[in-house]
Design a protein around this motif. Structure first.
Motif, short mmCIF file in Angstrom:
data_model
loop_
_atom_site.label_atom_id
_atom_site.label_comp_id
_atom_site.label_asym_id
_atom_site.label_seq_id
_atom_site.Cartn_x
_atom_site.Cartn_y
_atom_site.Cartn_z
N GLY A 176 66.49 78.10 58.63
CA GLY A 176 67.92 78.08 58.84
C GLY A 176 68.37 76.94 59.73
N GLY A 177 67.68 75.81 59.66
CA GLY A 177 68.04 74.65 60.47
C GLY A 177 67.41 74.62 61.84
N VAL A 178 66.65 75.66 62.20
CA VAL A 178 66.02 75.74 63.52
C VAL A 178 64.52 75.46 63.38
CG1 VAL A 178 65.53 77.23 65.50
CG2 VAL A 178 67.72 77.44 64.28
N ALA A 179 64.01 74.56 64.22
CA ALA A 179 62.60 74.20 64.16
C ALA A 179 61.72 75.42 64.41
CB ALA A 179 62.29 73.12 65.19
N VAL A 180 60.66 75.58 63.60
CA VAL A 180 59.70 76.66 63.80
C VAL A 180 58.68 76.15 64.81
CG1 VAL A 180 58.00 78.17 62.70
CG2 VAL A 180 60.06 77.46 61.44
N ARG A 181 58.83 76.58 66.04
CA ARG A 181 58.07 76.01 67.15
C ARG A 181 56.56 76.09 66.98
NH1 ARG A 181 60.46 75.17 72.35
NH2 ARG A 181 58.91 74.39 73.83
N PRO A 182 55.99 77.23 66.53
CA PRO A 182 54.52 77.29 66.39
C PRO A 182 53.98 76.24 65.42
CG PRO A 182 55.45 79.50 66.35
CD PRO A 182 56.60 78.55 66.27
N VAL A 183 54.73 75.93 64.37
CA VAL A 183 54.28 74.93 63.41
C VAL A 183 54.27 73.55 64.07
CG1 VAL A 183 54.73 73.81 61.19
CG2 VAL A 183 55.07 76.28 61.46
#
Length: 657
Positions: A176-183
């Motif tokens: 949804g436009g938000v970075a997936v931090r663990p990736v």
């Protein structure tokens, strides 16, 4: 159904339901979206791969009854545009579309899901219209590092994917436009140059954001139906253009066999065989007869189903844009478990040499089919050098760094003109060599030399393009990996033209003994690979492959340079087209004056004799050419492979011993 060049505007409107002018406007609008995406990517990237070399591509895909089809692309590296449909179709067929929403971005780099090799990151963004997934935007770029034993990939010596970089199956990078931090953390913490990677990944995602904004504006102005119709129109136009080109090739089966020098594990040639079957306005590319998948990492996965088409496109339809319509008239047969379709977990990181050879083979097949309208092969090797280490310069101590060098070779001569010089192989057409000033500013390297190599172009009525000399020096302890081929023999000529110079490499030690910038004065230089005679001089026609060299081929892994050491690479030129004894003497003289051809090679390959003033002695030249032609008829003379006849290597054998 394809669009004929003879159709009227009325017929086009009847078929697609929209006015021809509006269809053309939206078709070009889609191309401009891909172009702006790619420009955003190159401007925003941190590493030299996309920013300078342009090893990247962006594309727009649409859902159709045939799956996901590419409507428009803008390539830096041309091979990405041809493989993009594979990546999108494999990824979207695997993903649960019901979970996707606006602003999601999927990351993937798996060659068995359509990617080229692990070093190329692919990002995909779904585009919804009225709640339905209708389009997918795709951008890809080679990145400076992604873990593994060697910075930047090309892990010569690796036999499995487990010895390579990170393998990323389809993974949500933005939700949804938000970075997936663990990736992001996983990527950055398994990376030698996380600052470069972070910048490149953000640039990739930014290119999708720009594309989504522009595509939505197109929907608002023209409507979904109009955009979809224009996409179909664009693909039909490309298909029709390719079919018209194929229809000019005589029907038949054209069998070409070529080989790779070795696979960095076993010092034996690897056979590649292609049967090009042309029937009317379609063709089939059959790789049956090619060697089984090698022990080393030079095999490829799905990409060879499309890369040979690059040669077809360049020769038969060079003008029209590339989209899925380009691929429709052509089918490919890839034997599973062969060099062109390795099975996991086989390594396939050094894909460039197989791909380069496949395009060479298509060039040879079409030249055989088309006779006088053929072209000679390009240099057939990327000669890429992946360079890195930990900086030891004052003020930079402890900083990991990585860089790439793509010296460039030459393209083959054609029935109309000489080949283009200092160009990267055709699978990476539109790419450039790195900006040397940027390399020196960002890395502990000095570019000692980057220029055209004399006597490297295949001789012909129209000679090949000249290859390049590339010499770099290390300022800090440096690890270099070289991935090249055509070190046994250079690019083949066509219609009687000669071969280009093979690929050569030397190590220059920091004592200064090999630091001269004249490549033909190689005193003190240690030969790494190539064909040499007993005196240590390059001699592709009478020498022995690997004689006195450190390596049995141009795939060198993790060679350590100490400060002051250097590496010299010579990437050969393209093959020549036509009989060099029929080349206009004034053109030979111009090449001599320009430093592209030496007097001795002009005498040996072109039969040109100069008088004391440096002008062409036309009578003596005519006599020599008659003599050489007679000897050729008696099988006592053939066009020599491009290579300087004179070298100063008096102490090479002493150094080697």
């Amino acid at each position: 159904m394809t669009t004929s060049a003879m159709e009227t505007a009325v017929e086009v409107e009847q078929r697609y339901g929209f006015d021809l002018i509006d269809l053309e406007t939206v078709r070009y609008g889609l191309i401009e979206i891909a172009r702006e995406m790619n420009d955003t990517l190159t401007r925003g990237s941190f590493s030299p791969l996309a920013r300078d070399i342009r090893d990247c591509t962006s594309a727009v895909h649409m859902r159709t009854e045939n799956g996901w089809e590419m409507l428009a692309s803008h390539e830096g590296c041309v091979q990405h545009a041809f493989t993009s449909p594979h990546i999108v179709n494999f990824t979207m067929s695997e993903w649960d579309e019901s979970t996707l929403r606006e602003g999601d971005v999927i990351l993937v780099n798996d060659p068995w899901r359509g990617a080229i090799h692990f070093s190329d990151l692919n990002v995909l963004q779904p585009i919804f219209v009225d709640g339905r997934l209708e389009f997918v935007l795709h951008s890809t770029s080679h990145v400076a590092d992604l873990g593994g034993p060697i910075p930047g990939g090309f892990a010569n010596g690796a036999q499995t994917t487990f010895e390579e970089q990170l393998k990323i199956p389809p993974t949500l990078l933005y939700a949804g436009g938000v970075a997936v931090r663990p990736v992001f953390n996983h990527l950055l913490e398994n990376n030698r140059t996380p600052n470069l990677l972070l910048g490149d990944v953000r640039a990739l995602a930014g290119s999708l954001s720009v594309g989504a904004s522009r595509l939505n504006s197109l929907f608002e102005r023209y409507g979904l139906g109009h955009v979809r119709a224009s996409g179909e129109y664009a693909m039909d136009l490309a298909e029709a253009a390719m079919r018209r080109g194929i229809a000019t090739v005589p029907d038949g089966d054209y069998v070409i066999t070529d080989s790779l020098d070795e696979d960095a594990i076993v010092a034996e040639e690897i056979t590649l065989q292609m049967t090009l079957k042309v029937r009317g306005d379609s063709m089939e590319i059959d790789y049956s007869g090619s060697s089984r998948q090698p022990a080393g990492n030079v095999g490829t996965a799905w990409i060879e189903s499309t890369r040979a088409i690059i040669g077809t496109k360049f020769i038969l339809d060079p003008a029209s844009p590339v989209n899925s319509g380009t691929l429709r008239p052509i089918e490919a047969l890839l034997p599973p478990g062969s060099i062109v379709c390795v099975l996991p977990p086989s390594s396939c990181s050094s894909h460039t040499e197989t791909g380069s050879r496949v395009v060479n083979m298509m060039t040879q097949a079409l030249s055989e089919a088309m006779g006088a309208r053929g072209i000679a092969c390009d240099t057939g090797t990327s000669g890429v050098a992946v360079i890195g280490g930990v900086d030891e310069r004052p003020g930079h101590e402890g900083s990991p760094w990585g860089s790439f060098a793509v010296p460039g070779g030459g393209w083959g001569g054609t029935w109309t003109s000489d080949g283009v010089s200092a160009c990267i192989v055709s699978i990476a057409a539109n790419c450039r060599s790195a900006v040397n000033e940027h390399v020196e500013r960002e890395s502990p390297l000095v570019i000692w030399e980057h220029e055209l190599m004399p006597d490297s172009a295949g001789a012909g009525m129209h000679r090949g393009g000249a290859g390049a000399i590339f010499t770099i020096g290390a300022v800090s302890t440096t690890v270099i990996t070289i991935t090249g081929d055509r070190s046994r023999s250079g690019a083949p000529g066509s219609s009687g033209g000669g071969r280009g110079m093979p690929f050569y490499g030397w190590l220059l030690r920091g004592d200064g003994s090999g630091s001269t910038l004249d490549p033909r004065r190689a005193i003190g230089a240690e030969p790494l690979f190539g064909v040499f005679d007993e005196n240590g001089e390059p001699d592709p026609d009478k020498g022995t492959f690997g004689l006195g060299t450190t390596y049995m081929g141009g795939k060198v892994s993790q060679l350590v340079l100490q400060p002051g050491d250097g590496i010299r690479l010579i990437v050969g030129g393209g093959g020549g087209w036509g009989d060099p004894l029929e080349r206009d003497t004034e053109r030979v003289l111009t090449d001599i004056d320009d430093g592209l051809v030496s007097e001795s090679f002009a005498h040996a390959a072109y039969g040109v004799v100069l008088d004391a003033s440096g002008a062409v002695d036309e009578d003596a030249t005519a006599m020599r050419r008659r003599d050489l032609a007679r000897l050729r008829d008696q099988n006592k003379w053939s066009v020599p492979t491009a290579c300087p006849p004179a070298w100063n290597t008096a102490t090479i054998m002493e150094v080697a011993s």
